[in-house]
Design an enzyme around this catalytic site. Structure first.
Site, short mmCIF file in Angstrom:
data_model
loop_
_atom_site.label_atom_id
_atom_site.label_comp_id
_atom_site.label_asym_id
_atom_site.label_seq_id
_atom_site.Cartn_x
_atom_site.Cartn_y
_atom_site.Cartn_z
N GLY A 1 -9.08 16.05 -14.49
CA GLY A 1 -9.24 15.38 -15.79
C GLY A 1 -8.01 14.61 -16.21
CB THR B 1 -3.46 10.60 7.92
OG1 THR B 1 -2.77 10.26 6.69
CG2 THR B 1 -4.71 9.75 8.02
CG ASP C 1 -1.43 3.58 9.52
OD1 ASP C 1 -1.07 4.74 9.23
OD2 ASP C 1 -0.87 2.57 9.06
CG ASP D 1 -1.62 8.97 3.48
OD1 ASP D 1 -1.32 9.88 2.69
OD2 ASP D 1 -0.78 8.27 4.07
CG LEU E 1 3.74 21.19 -2.91
CD1 LEU E 1 2.28 21.54 -3.10
CD2 LEU E 1 4.56 21.76 -4.05
NE ARG F 1 7.65 20.18 -22.68
CZ ARG F 1 8.40 21.21 -22.31
NH1 ARG F 1 8.02 21.98 -21.32
NH2 ARG F 1 9.52 21.46 -22.93
N GLY G 1 2.69 12.00 10.39
CA GLY G 1 2.73 13.11 9.43
C GLY G 1 1.72 14.18 9.80
CG ASP H 1 -4.60 5.62 5.21
OD1 ASP H 1 -4.80 6.43 6.12
OD2 ASP H 1 -3.48 5.13 4.98
NE ARG I 1 6.42 9.74 9.29
CZ ARG I 1 5.16 9.77 8.88
NH1 ARG I 1 4.25 9.07 9.51
NH2 ARG I 1 4.80 10.50 7.83
CB CYS I 2 8.01 8.67 18.75
SG CYS I 2 8.81 8.24 20.30
NE ARG J 1 4.74 5.40 4.06
CZ ARG J 1 5.36 6.25 4.86
NH1 ARG J 1 6.60 6.57 4.64
NH2 ARG J 1 4.74 6.78 5.89
O1 F6P Z 1 1.07 9.56 5.99
C1 F6P Z 1 1.04 10.76 5.33
C2 F6P Z 1 2.18 10.86 4.35
O2 F6P Z 1 2.13 12.14 3.82
C3 F6P Z 1 2.21 9.79 3.25
O3 F6P Z 1 1.33 10.02 2.19
C4 F6P Z 1 3.64 9.87 2.86
O4 F6P Z 1 4.05 8.68 2.23
C5 F6P Z 1 4.34 10.06 4.17
O5 F6P Z 1 3.42 10.72 5.01
C6 F6P Z 1 5.62 10.82 4.10
O6 F6P Z 1 6.18 10.86 5.38
P1 F6P Z 1 7.44 11.73 5.80
O7 F6P Z 1 6.99 13.15 5.92
O8 F6P Z 1 7.86 11.16 7.10
O9 F6P Z 1 8.43 11.56 4.71
#
Ligand code: F6P
Length: 328
Positions: free
Chosen positions: A190, A130, A106, A132, A258, A167, A14, A134, A75-76, A176
């Site tokens: 908040g 990334t 990762d 994420d 986005l 609302r 990503g 992580d 993603r290959c 993910r």
């Molecule tokens: O790994 C980054 C990420 O944005 C995740 O948070 C998300 O689940 C995933 O990539 C989405 O991947 P794709 O763009 O391949 O749908």
């Protein structure tokens, strides 16, 4: 010590804001040190397809402010096969490349480690990219700061309309396997509740806290749900709550991709520059199978093996607890 004369750079998995500043730093640090640099298009797919081009200082002009990645990404799946790796290796050797900087998460590092274990004569250096956040070995990964700010901007806007209509909004954010964005955005906006993959939330407890909020005269409520939360999906969750929380009109928003776009923040531009600079210097110093990260504001090298085995956002329970208290 291995001698590096020509390096390649690629982005994979990503995309993340900050990848372009990092590419710029890699290219210019390499050229400053009299190395040749090759850009690989579309991540590992470009290695297999021989989709590469020579880069110079001007190839990376005016890209600091750009989101996405000028090298494109993918993603290959073929790179996971022996055949794919061999084709990539032959293409790398034919170009005379002896080191590669891989920018990604990762999945990217898993590919890099397997490749360099099979072909140790090619040095590899990872840069954590990334949204994420992580990866073990770096407090922050490229793109996390920008993505979190993008999410905050969006949720602030949703809060306006939520408040105007009394609302309750369920807002899904990316992650993910990681609740990093959800937690930081939750504190910043908040949120009345934050649901994460790392921690199970009992629906009954969520309903009780929403009822308590109404009792405390809250006019709106925001529940942030990380994509990987295990409650069964944001729409399903909203339906289950709707049956029991009658006082709010309930809406669902999925922020989606986005979150990955936009001009990198100052933080991500500086982080990308520092990590790209450090990655090339580490290759020149003879290092391989490592990731450059930032810990306590200092560059730190971690083995790819360690970065991967310990990978995952570690939930900061103290921040979760603080967020719950501050949103009463
Ligand atoms: O790994 C980054 C990420 O944005 C995740 O948070 C998300 O689940 C995933 O990539 C989405 O991947 P794709 O763009 O391949 O749908």
């Amino acid at each position: 010590m291995r001698k590096i004369t020509k390096i390649a750079v690629l982005t994979s998995g990503g995309d993340a804001p900050g990848m372009n500043p990092c590419i710029r730093a890699v290219v210019r640090t390499a050229i400053y040190n009299k190395l040749e640099v090759v850009g690989i298009r579309q991540g590992y797919q470009g290695l297999i397809d021989n989709n590469m081009y020579e880069m110079n200082t001007r190839s990376v002009s005016n890209i600091l402010n750009l989101g996405g990645t000028i090298l494109k990404t993918a993603r290959c799946l073929p790179f996971r096969t022996d055949e794919g790796m061999e084709t990539a290796y032959n293409n790398i050797k034919a170009q005379g490349i002896d080191g590669i900087v891989v920018i990604g998460g990762d999945g990217t590092f898993t590919g890099a480690l397997r490749f360099s274990q099979r072909f140790p004569d090619i040095a590899v250096m990872g840069v954590p990219g990334t949204i994420d956040n992580d990866l073990y070995g770096s407090t922050y990964t490229l793109g996390f700061d920008t993505a979190t700010n993008t999410v905050i901007e969006a949720i602030d806007k949703i809060r306006d309309t939520a408040d105007a209509h009394d609302r309750l909004f369920f807002i899904e954010v990316m992650g993910r396997d990681s609740g990093a964005i959800a937690l930081r955005a939750g504190i910043s906006c908040g949120a009345e509740a934050i649901l994460l993959p790392e921690r199970a939330t009992a629906i009954d407890d969520l309903i009780e806290s929403l009822k308590a909020g109404q009792f405390n005269k809250k006019s709106s409520s925001i529940v942030i749900v990380a994509e990987g939360d295990k409650s069964g999906g944001v729409y399903d969750l909203a339906e289950r709550v709707r049956g029991q929380v009658k006082f709010y009109d309930i809406k669902v928003t999925i922020l989606g991709h986005l979150q990955r776009g936009g001009s990198p923040s100052a933080f991500d531009r500086i982080l990308g520059s520092r990590l790209g600079f450090a990655a090339v210097n580490a290759l020149i110093a003879g290092k391989s199978q490592m990731m450059v990260g930032l810990e306590a504001n200092h560059i730190k090298l971690t083995t790819l093996e360690e970065a991967l085995t310990q990978h995952q956002f570690k939930l900061e329970d103290d921040l979760m607890q603080m967020s719950e208290i501050l949103s009463i």
